[in-house]
Write a protein that holds these residues in place. Structure first.
Motif, PDB file in Angstrom:
ATOM      1  N   GLN A  54     -48.315 -17.907  39.031  1.00 21.49           N
ATOM      2  CA  GLN A  54     -48.008 -18.960  38.065  1.00 21.49           C
ATOM      3  C   GLN A  54     -48.200 -20.317  38.724  1.00 21.49           C
ATOM      4  OE1 GLN A  54     -43.941 -19.324  36.665  1.00 21.49           O
ATOM      5  NE2 GLN A  54     -44.685 -19.687  34.592  1.00 21.49           N
ATOM      6  N   ASN A  55     -49.133 -21.080  38.191  1.00 24.72           N
ATOM      7  CA  ASN A  55     -49.445 -22.418  38.716  1.00 24.72           C
ATOM      8  C   ASN A  55     -48.976 -23.453  37.697  1.00 24.72           C
ATOM      9  OD1 ASN A  55     -50.424 -24.705  39.890  1.00 24.72           O
ATOM     10  ND2 ASN A  55     -52.539 -24.007  40.059  1.00 24.72           N
ATOM     11  N   LYS A  56     -47.929 -24.202  38.082  1.00 30.27           N
ATOM     12  CA  LYS A  56     -47.359 -25.153  37.141  1.00 30.27           C
ATOM     13  C   LYS A  56     -48.316 -26.277  36.786  1.00 30.27           C
ATOM     14  CE  LYS A  56     -42.541 -24.379  38.386  1.00 30.27           C
ATOM     15  NZ  LYS A  56     -41.276 -25.008  38.819  1.00 30.27           N
ATOM     16  N   SER A  57     -49.241 -26.610  37.697  1.00 38.54           N
ATOM     17  CA  SER A  57     -50.184 -27.702  37.432  1.00 38.54           C
ATOM     18  C   SER A  57     -51.343 -27.261  36.552  1.00 38.54           C
ATOM     19  CB  SER A  57     -50.723 -28.273  38.751  1.00 38.54           C
ATOM     20  OG  SER A  57     -51.466 -27.277  39.457  1.00 38.54           O
ATOM     21  N   GLN A  58     -51.503 -25.986  36.325  1.00 34.88           N
ATOM     22  CA  GLN A  58     -52.616 -25.476  35.536  1.00 34.88           C
ATOM     23  C   GLN A  58     -52.324 -25.635  34.036  1.00 34.88           C
ATOM     24  OE1 GLN A  58     -53.402 -21.370  36.155  1.00 34.88           O
ATOM     25  NE2 GLN A  58     -55.298 -21.363  34.965  1.00 34.88           N
ATOM     26  N   ILE A  59     -53.346 -26.045  33.271  1.00 29.87           N
ATOM     27  CA  ILE A  59     -53.200 -26.147  31.830  1.00 29.87           C
ATOM     28  C   ILE A  59     -53.216 -24.748  31.250  1.00 29.87           C
ATOM     29  CG2 ILE A  59     -54.240 -27.019  29.711  1.00 29.87           C
ATOM     30  CD1 ILE A  59     -55.313 -29.347  31.246  1.00 29.87           C
ATOM     31  N   ARG A  60     -52.162 -24.391  30.565  1.00 30.56           N
ATOM     32  CA  ARG A  60     -52.035 -23.058  30.002  1.00 30.56           C
ATOM     33  C   ARG A  60     -52.389 -23.074  28.513  1.00 30.56           C
ATOM     34  NH1 ARG A  60     -46.270 -21.311  30.845  1.00 30.56           N
ATOM     35  NH2 ARG A  60     -45.808 -23.541  30.670  1.00 30.56           N
ATOM     36  N   PRO A  61     -52.643 -21.913  27.923  1.00 30.42           N
ATOM     37  CA  PRO A  61     -53.014 -21.852  26.499  1.00 30.42           C
ATOM     38  C   PRO A  61     -52.008 -22.534  25.591  1.00 30.42           C
ATOM     39  CG  PRO A  61     -53.433 -19.749  27.557  1.00 30.42           C
ATOM     40  CD  PRO A  61     -52.730 -20.588  28.577  1.00 30.42           C
ATOM     41  N   VAL A  62     -50.724 -22.474  25.921  1.00 35.59           N
ATOM     42  CA  VAL A  62     -49.713 -23.069  25.064  1.00 35.59           C
ATOM     43  C   VAL A  62     -49.891 -24.576  24.966  1.00 35.59           C
ATOM     44  CG1 VAL A  62     -48.011 -23.412  26.895  1.00 35.59           C
ATOM     45  CG2 VAL A  62     -47.246 -23.026  24.516  1.00 35.59           C
ATOM     46  N   HIS A  63     -50.485 -25.173  26.015  1.00 38.12           N
ATOM     47  CA  HIS A  63     -50.730 -26.614  25.984  1.00 38.12           C
ATOM     48  C   HIS A  63     -51.815 -26.958  24.959  1.00 38.12           C
ATOM     49  CE1 HIS A  63     -49.149 -26.556  30.363  1.00 38.12           C
ATOM     50  NE2 HIS A  63     -48.174 -26.920  29.524  1.00 38.12           N
ATOM     51  N   PHE A  64     -52.762 -26.066  24.756  1.00 40.28           N
ATOM     52  CA  PHE A  64     -53.808 -26.301  23.761  1.00 40.28           C
ATOM     53  C   PHE A  64     -53.222 -26.332  22.343  1.00 40.28           C
ATOM     54  CE2 PHE A  64     -56.375 -24.930  27.335  1.00 40.28           C
ATOM     55  CZ  PHE A  64     -57.482 -25.753  27.240  1.00 40.28           C
ATOM     56  N   ILE A  65     -52.165 -25.541  22.138  1.00 36.74           N
ATOM     57  CA  ILE A  65     -51.513 -25.552  20.825  1.00 36.74           C
ATOM     58  C   ILE A  65     -50.910 -26.922  20.553  1.00 36.74           C
ATOM     59  CG2 ILE A  65     -49.625 -24.593  19.467  1.00 36.74           C
ATOM     60  CD1 ILE A  65     -50.083 -21.950  20.838  1.00 36.74           C
ATOM     61  N   LEU A  66     -50.177 -27.469  21.537  1.00 35.38           N
ATOM     62  CA  LEU A  66     -49.577 -28.792  21.368  1.00 35.38           C
ATOM     63  C   LEU A  66     -50.653 -29.850  21.153  1.00 35.38           C
ATOM     64  CD1 LEU A  66     -47.173 -30.703  21.373  1.00 35.38           C
ATOM     65  CD2 LEU A  66     -47.353 -30.809  23.882  1.00 35.38           C
ATOM     66  N   LEU A  67     -51.718 -29.771  21.938  1.00 41.27           N
ATOM     67  CA  LEU A  67     -52.790 -30.764  21.813  1.00 41.27           C
ATOM     68  C   LEU A  67     -53.450 -30.682  20.433  1.00 41.27           C
ATOM     69  CD1 LEU A  67     -54.385 -32.966  23.193  1.00 41.27           C
ATOM     70  CD2 LEU A  67     -55.912 -31.230  24.154  1.00 41.27           C
TER      71      LEU A  67
END
Length: 308
Positions: A54-67
């Motif tokens: 788990q890389n906290k700095s990596q953009i995860r799929p859930v971030h695409f939902i917010l965007l």
């Protein structure tokens, strides 16, 4: 610079959805966190050391939902910087005819009478503006709407042929009342326009005309139905100077009609009042971006399901 000055949002209230979307996304992320139970039992630093992959700095799929949600809200807010073309941009503006119907118009110098010549000129004008809005006001000591601007210009010529001083309720020459009535009609049409006064003279007091020049929002022109170089002609020219209006002299080769048509064609469109401007909706340009963000999320989720 025009772009920066005109850029705004049609529905800025839509931005109130942003904090709601962020809160919903945050709660959803917390509730769907697979480590939520462990976080309440184990020290955060220790848990971070125990978690693998788990890389906290990596953009995860859930971030695409917010965007995607944020971009959709911007689209709903309606970004714009261009006005919609006016539906009347390629159309002729209305022309109101103000026909004097006082007893002086029955004068024959030479035959036919001035009123008959005015009727013939209205017929020529109606033919030249066939299919373009044309209206008619008859005036003497009072002013009366005969026809509002209509594309049936033949009807205007026909109605003009039926008007005579005998049917006017008040004798006299109140051009100011006719101008006020034409102003009211043109403002109500919301299409801009201009006026043409067809008369042999103007006996309206100059002060009455001067008092209304500041409120007159449409250009005026005159068609003189009289003999040139007469006292009547001078009275008409004096009124034209007060109203800053050109005068077309009567011409039997229809150069006067051509002049009237040319000036009427240059009449301005209606000025947009409060709420009159319609801005071009541009938020739909962001819809493909929302689709790409959701599609990238779908592809990532699919990739997780592919067996190694």
């Amino acid at each position: 610079m025009d772009f920066l000055g005109d850029f705004h949002f049609i529905r800025p209230a839509a931005f109130w959805l942003i904090p709601i979307a962020v809160v919903i996304w945050w709660l959803w992320q917390r509730l769907s966190d697979p480590l939520r139970g462990w976080r309440m039992q184990i020290d955060p630093d220790l848990l971070a050391a125990l978690v693998v992959g788990q890389n906290k700095s990596q953009i995860r799929p859930v971030h695409f939902i917010l965007l995607a949600w944020l971009v959709a809200i911007i689209a709903v807010a309606g970004p714009t910087w261009r006005l919609e073309p006016s539906p009347f941009a390629d159309d002729a503006t209305p022309l109101m005819i103000l026909l004097k119907v006082d007893i002086s118009m029955e004068t024959a110098d030479p035959a036919p009478t001035r009123l008959e010549r005015a009727r013939l000129k209205i017929t020529d004008l109606a033919k030249a503006r066939q299919g373009q809005p044309l209206g008619l006001i008859a005036y003497a000591g009072s002013a009366h709407l005969v026809l509002p601007p209509t594309r049936d210009t033949a009807a205007v010529a026909e109605m003009a042929s039926e008007i005579s001083p005998e049917i006017m309720p008040v004798k006299g020459d109140r051009l100011d009342l006719a101008l006020n009535e034409a102003e009211r009609i043109l403002k109500g049409s919301n299409q801009g326009g201009s006026m043409v006064v067809i008369a042999d003279s103007v006996e309206t007091e100059g002060d009455q005309l001067k008092s209304m020049t500041n409120d007159l929002g449409f250009p005026v022109q005159f068609l003189a139905i009289n003999s040139p170089d007469t006292a009547e002609s001078e009275s008409l020219s004096a009124a034209a100077r007060i109203l800053d209006a050109p005068v077309a002299e009567l011409d039997y080769e229809d150069r006067d009609i051509a002049s009237l048509i040319r000036r009427a064609a240059n009449a301005p469109l209606a000025e947009s009042g409060e709420g009159g401007d319609r801005w071009m909706e541009s938020g739909y340009w962001l819809v493909p971006l929302v689709g790409i963000l959701l599609l990238s999320l779908f592809r990532r989720e699919q990739a997780k399901e592919v067996p190694q």
